[in-house]
Scaffold this active site. Structure first.
Site, PDB file in Angstrom:
ATOM      1  N   GLU A  59      -2.551  13.258   7.246  1.00  0.00           N
ATOM      2  CA  GLU A  59      -2.353  11.892   6.769  1.00  0.00           C
ATOM      3  C   GLU A  59      -2.430  11.789   5.250  1.00  0.00           C
ATOM      4  OE1 GLU A  59      -2.410   8.637   8.738  1.00  0.00           O
ATOM      5  OE2 GLU A  59      -1.501  10.019  10.152  1.00  0.00           O
ATOM      6  N   ASP A  91       7.608   1.866   5.318  1.00  0.00           N
ATOM      7  CA  ASP A  91       7.962   2.168   6.703  1.00  0.00           C
ATOM      8  C   ASP A  91       8.131   0.904   7.531  1.00  0.00           C
ATOM      9  OD1 ASP A  91       5.354   1.317   6.844  1.00  0.00           O
ATOM     10  OD2 ASP A  91       4.642   2.984   8.084  1.00  0.00           O
ATOM     11  N   THR A 138      -0.347   0.191   4.137  1.00  0.00           N
ATOM     12  CA  THR A 138      -1.048   1.166   4.964  1.00  0.00           C
ATOM     13  C   THR A 138      -2.307   1.565   4.206  1.00  0.00           C
ATOM     14  OG1 THR A 138       0.980   2.019   5.948  1.00  0.00           O
ATOM     15  CG2 THR A 138      -0.933   3.472   5.973  1.00  0.00           C
TER      16      THR A 138
END
Length: 289
Positions: free
Chosen positions: A73, A91, A96
């Site tokens: 990640e 995305d 995020t």
């Protein structure tokens, strides 16, 4: 900080819904939605040995699992440094952030900040709750910019916010996946494979969700709890995971399966015992103990 190799493939859940206690299946969810926090985190299932190589419920094994996730990640084993991580990776899921990539557009960030508000009213992020409710389900930053990123990083220094992140990680991702793996008769490697899958794909029974991947694997091989061979079943699960990853551009690089989990499986390290050596997106990592 994430590397140029890892960032284009940084995954996020397609279906983020609150996971109920799992016995034989994962609860179905609606795409890109998760209900508000209404229950306490499920208690861990039957645990294996607390020694290295046993259950991921063992604190040291849980830390190893988090390092493995962080290598893919965030291109780093220092998963605790990711409390402060935040960016829009373009995305379609908005911001995020955090240790498992909570997203402003998929509901889990909203749940997180609501939990933080309960733990510590008057925190730096509570004022963004109305905006987080409005942007849920979209990529919008409306009501969040220009100060949300800075306030997130400020909040990340607060032990209460760190606790909120670990609480939500466990409630939504870690506990349900490890419990299901234990029910399926899987040892530490299989428990990690389930956890890593649910972090990327989210809970649910859709084909590209964790439950859908598990269902596809079970059509090819029996779980150990069903009398099947553990290595054979895990190979089928990872094959199904790879197929799911390739259905979306953000997931299509399969290194975290091919050069991480399959490396451990081919070595027969079903207990996930250190030393562990693997690569993700061309970068090498190692855990010695």
């Amino acid at each position: 900080m994430p590397s140029a190799h890892a960032r284009p493939s940084r995954p996020r859940a397609l279906y983020v819904a609150m996971a109920a206690v799992l016995i034989t299946a994962v609860t179905a969810t609606v795409a890109n939605a998760r209900p508000h926090r209404t229950t306490q985190p499920p208690k861990p299932g039957a645990t294996a040995s607390a020694s290295i190589g046993g259950s991921l419920n063992d604190p040291r094994m849980k830390d190893i699992a988090q390092q493995l996730v962080s290598s893919a990640e965030n291109s780093s084993l220092d998963w605790k440094a990711q409390f402060a991580y935040i960016e829009d990776i373009k995305d379609g899921r908005g911001y995020t952030a955090g240790i498992v990539g909570f997203c402003s557009g998929t509901g889990d960030m909203l749940d997180l900040v609501e939990h933080y508000q309960k733990l510590k009213p008057g925190n730096p992020l509570g004022k963004y709750l109305p905006a987080l409710r409005k942007v849920n389900g979209s990529s919008s930053h409306s009501g969040l910019d220009p100060d949300f990123v800075g306030d997130w990083k400020k909040a990340a220094q607060d032990p209460a916010f760190q606790q909120a992140q670990t609480d939500e990680r466990d409630r939504v991702y870690f506990n349900p996946s490890v419990m299901q793996a234990q029910t399926d008769g899987l040892r530490a490697l299989g428990q990690f494979a389930y956890y890593d899958a649910i972090v990327m794909h989210g809970p649910g029974n859709e084909p590209v969700s964790f439950g859908g991947i598990r269902a596809a694997a079970m059509k090819k091989a029996r779980t150990p709890a069903q009398g099947g061979d553990e290595k054979t079943y895990l190979a089928a699960f990872l094959d199904a995971r790879r197929v799911a990853m390739k259905t979306e551009a953000a997931h299509e690089e399969t290194d975290r399966v091919d050069t991480e989990q399959l490396v451990f499986l081919k070595a027969g390290n079903l207990d996930l015992r250190p030393p562990l050596a693997w690569k993700v997106y061309g970068e090498s990592f190692r855990i010695d103990g």
